[in-house]
Design an enzyme around this catalytic site. Structure first.
Site, short mmCIF file in Angstrom:
data_model
loop_
_atom_site.label_atom_id
_atom_site.label_comp_id
_atom_site.label_asym_id
_atom_site.label_seq_id
_atom_site.Cartn_x
_atom_site.Cartn_y
_atom_site.Cartn_z
N GLY A 31 0.85 -1.22 0.04
CA GLY A 31 -0.05 -0.05 0.02
C GLY A 31 0.70 1.40 -0.07
O GLY A 31 1.95 1.28 -0.32
N HIS A 34 2.51 4.94 -4.78
CA HIS A 34 3.08 5.93 -5.44
C HIS A 34 3.23 5.78 -6.73
O HIS A 34 2.91 4.51 -7.43
CB HIS A 34 4.45 6.47 -4.80
CG HIS A 34 5.51 5.29 -4.43
ND1 HIS A 34 5.99 4.63 -5.47
CD2 HIS A 34 5.86 4.87 -3.49
CE1 HIS A 34 6.74 3.58 -4.99
NE2 HIS A 34 6.78 3.67 -3.77
N GLY A 36 5.52 4.56 -8.31
CA GLY A 36 6.44 3.25 -8.62
C GLY A 36 5.38 1.97 -8.66
O GLY A 36 5.51 1.18 -9.42
N HIS A 37 4.58 1.93 -7.86
CA HIS A 37 3.33 0.88 -7.62
C HIS A 37 2.57 1.08 -8.82
O HIS A 37 2.12 0.13 -9.54
CB HIS A 37 2.40 1.32 -6.34
CG HIS A 37 3.25 0.97 -5.10
ND1 HIS A 37 3.52 2.00 -4.62
CD2 HIS A 37 3.69 -0.04 -4.47
CE1 HIS A 37 4.29 1.68 -3.37
NE2 HIS A 37 4.26 0.44 -3.43
N GLN A 61 7.69 -9.70 7.44
CA GLN A 61 9.22 -9.29 6.88
C GLN A 61 9.76 -8.19 7.73
O GLN A 61 10.87 -7.52 7.30
CB GLN A 61 8.72 -9.03 5.39
CG GLN A 61 8.15 -7.78 5.34
CD GLN A 61 7.58 -7.59 3.55
OE1 GLN A 61 6.82 -8.37 3.08
NE2 GLN A 61 8.39 -6.65 3.15
N ASP A 150 13.71 -2.58 -5.62
CA ASP A 150 14.22 -3.86 -4.72
C ASP A 150 14.77 -5.12 -5.23
O ASP A 150 14.10 -6.22 -5.69
CB ASP A 150 12.87 -4.16 -3.79
CG ASP A 150 12.34 -2.89 -3.11
OD1 ASP A 150 12.87 -2.57 -2.22
OD2 ASP A 150 11.15 -2.56 -3.74
N SER A 186 7.84 4.48 -0.26
CA SER A 186 6.78 5.20 0.62
C SER A 186 7.40 5.67 1.97
O SER A 186 7.02 6.51 2.71
CB SER A 186 5.91 4.07 1.18
OG SER A 186 6.64 2.94 1.46
P1 PAJ Z 1 6.15 -2.53 -1.54
O1 PAJ Z 1 7.25 -1.89 -0.83
O2 PAJ Z 1 4.77 -1.75 -1.37
O3 PAJ Z 1 6.13 -2.28 -2.89
C1 PAJ Z 1 5.53 -3.01 -3.93
C2 PAJ Z 1 6.27 -3.29 -5.44
O4 PAJ Z 1 6.40 -1.82 -5.59
C3 PAJ Z 1 7.72 -4.10 -5.07
O5 PAJ Z 1 7.68 -4.87 -6.11
C4 PAJ Z 1 8.47 -2.78 -5.29
O6 PAJ Z 1 9.82 -3.39 -5.70
C5 PAJ Z 1 7.85 -1.68 -6.08
N1 PAJ Z 1 8.24 -0.41 -6.15
C6 PAJ Z 1 8.65 0.06 -4.87
N2 PAJ Z 1 9.15 1.52 -5.06
C7 PAJ Z 1 9.15 1.31 -6.50
C8 PAJ Z 1 9.80 2.26 -7.57
N3 PAJ Z 1 10.24 3.56 -7.16
N4 PAJ Z 1 9.88 1.98 -8.82
C9 PAJ Z 1 9.32 0.83 -9.18
N5 PAJ Z 1 8.62 -0.06 -8.43
C10 PAJ Z 1 8.68 0.16 -7.19
O7 PAJ Z 1 7.82 -4.90 -1.72
C11 PAJ Z 1 7.09 -5.11 -1.17
O8 PAJ Z 1 5.95 -3.98 -0.82
C12 PAJ Z 1 6.71 -6.03 -0.13
O9 PAJ Z 1 8.01 -6.73 0.24
C13 PAJ Z 1 5.89 -7.18 -0.98
C14 PAJ Z 1 6.71 -7.70 -2.39
C15 PAJ Z 1 4.45 -6.61 -1.24
C16 PAJ Z 1 5.78 -8.42 0.01
O10 PAJ Z 1 5.29 -8.14 1.04
#
Ligand code: PAJ
Length: 267
Positions: A31, A34, A36-37, A61, A150, A186
């Protein structure tokens, strides 16, 4: 957009589309959406007939003393954003739904789960791998989308999918950055204006490191030089789904990670 809270409801909602041969694209998230999501959601929408997003701040985690309690949560806003992006189903379970009483089955990732982020955050990738496996099992996507931001997480998830012969493909998408080059996260909201100036050194140092590498020089020492004065956790080259210059730094109370692939154009 359908909102589901339970495993049973989610399975039921996805049964008809799956039977009709539709491909499900899953974007796992915690959640606080932004851009990226949203880039992952748009990729899922473009490539799959059904776009499913999971929204679950996965407690397993986070280590003790980490930011689980203050992790930003705004489900109403995220649901509105997901709906506006054309997401078909948002799965937002409770912790008890994912980890019912007595839950005690874990996906342990070997060496790849123990280096870098795994060393700084013991048990982190065990939690990530376990929740991703459970989400894959409940949603049964043909494709799942992760951000290269990540990079170690992408590598870990790919390893799990390979090792357990899970029937889905993992898509790794480019890092989305703000105007200054800072990778969206985030946690960036906890940076003060002064912190943000410091934080901008991280992408600059990585870009300089990659450039140095391509000129035949030492990427790590060039990046470290530009990070002088900052609390650096690591700067290293590792095989994270391809050779990658990866770093973690601490600025104020915020831990930031970033990386650039060595053998592609910097993203
Ligand atoms: P979260 O931090 O919410 O990220 C969800 C997805 O968005 C991840 O695959 C992350 O790599 C991607 N993401 C975050 N910032 C980004 C950016 N600036 N550019 C592109 N993609 C971006 O990562 C997680 O959640 C958790 O570890 C999860 C995989 C959901 C397991 O709980």
């Amino acid at each position: 957009m359908k909102l589901t809270r339970t495993v049973a409801e989610t399975r039921e909602a996805l049964e008809a589309p799956r039977d009709a041969g539709e491909r499900i694209g899953l974007v796992p998230t915690m959640g606080a959406f932004h851009e990226g999501h949203l880039s992952l959601i748009r990729a899922a929408r473009a490539e799959s007939e059904r776009a499913v997003v999971s929204l679950f701040v996965n407690p397993t985690q986070f280590g003790t003393g980490e930011d689980l309690d203050r992790y930003p949560r705004d489900e109403a806003r995220d649901a509105a954003v997901a709906e506006a992006e054309g997401v078909d189903l948002l799965f937002a379970p409770s912790a008890a739904e994912i980890y019912p009483p007595g839950f005690d089955t874990w996906i342990e990732v070997g060496e790849l789960g123990e280096i870098l982020e795994g060393a700084a955050r013991p048990g982190h990738f065990r939690g990530v791998a376990t929740v991703c496996c459970k989400l894959f099992e409940v949603i049964q996507p043909a494709l799942a989308y992760f951000g290269r931001k990540d990079a170690q997480q992408v590598a870990v998830v790919k390893q799990v999918v390979r090792d357990l012969a899970l029937p889905l493909e993992i898509r790794a998408m480019p890092t989305v950055r703000d105007g200054g080059g800072l990778a969206l996260s985030s946690r960036n909201r906890y940076l003060s204006a002064v912190d943000r100036e410091e934080a901008l050194k991280l992408p600059l140092a990585l870009a300089a490191g990659v450039k140095a590498y391509r000129d035949g020089r030492d990427a790590v020492s060039v990046a470290c030089e530009l990070l002088k004065g900052i609390d650096v956790d690591y700067v290293t080259i590792a095989d994270l789904d391809g050779p990658t210059l990866a770093a973690a730094v601490r600025i104020g109370s915020v831990r930031l990670i970033d990386n650039l692939r060595l053998e592609e154009e910097a993203t």
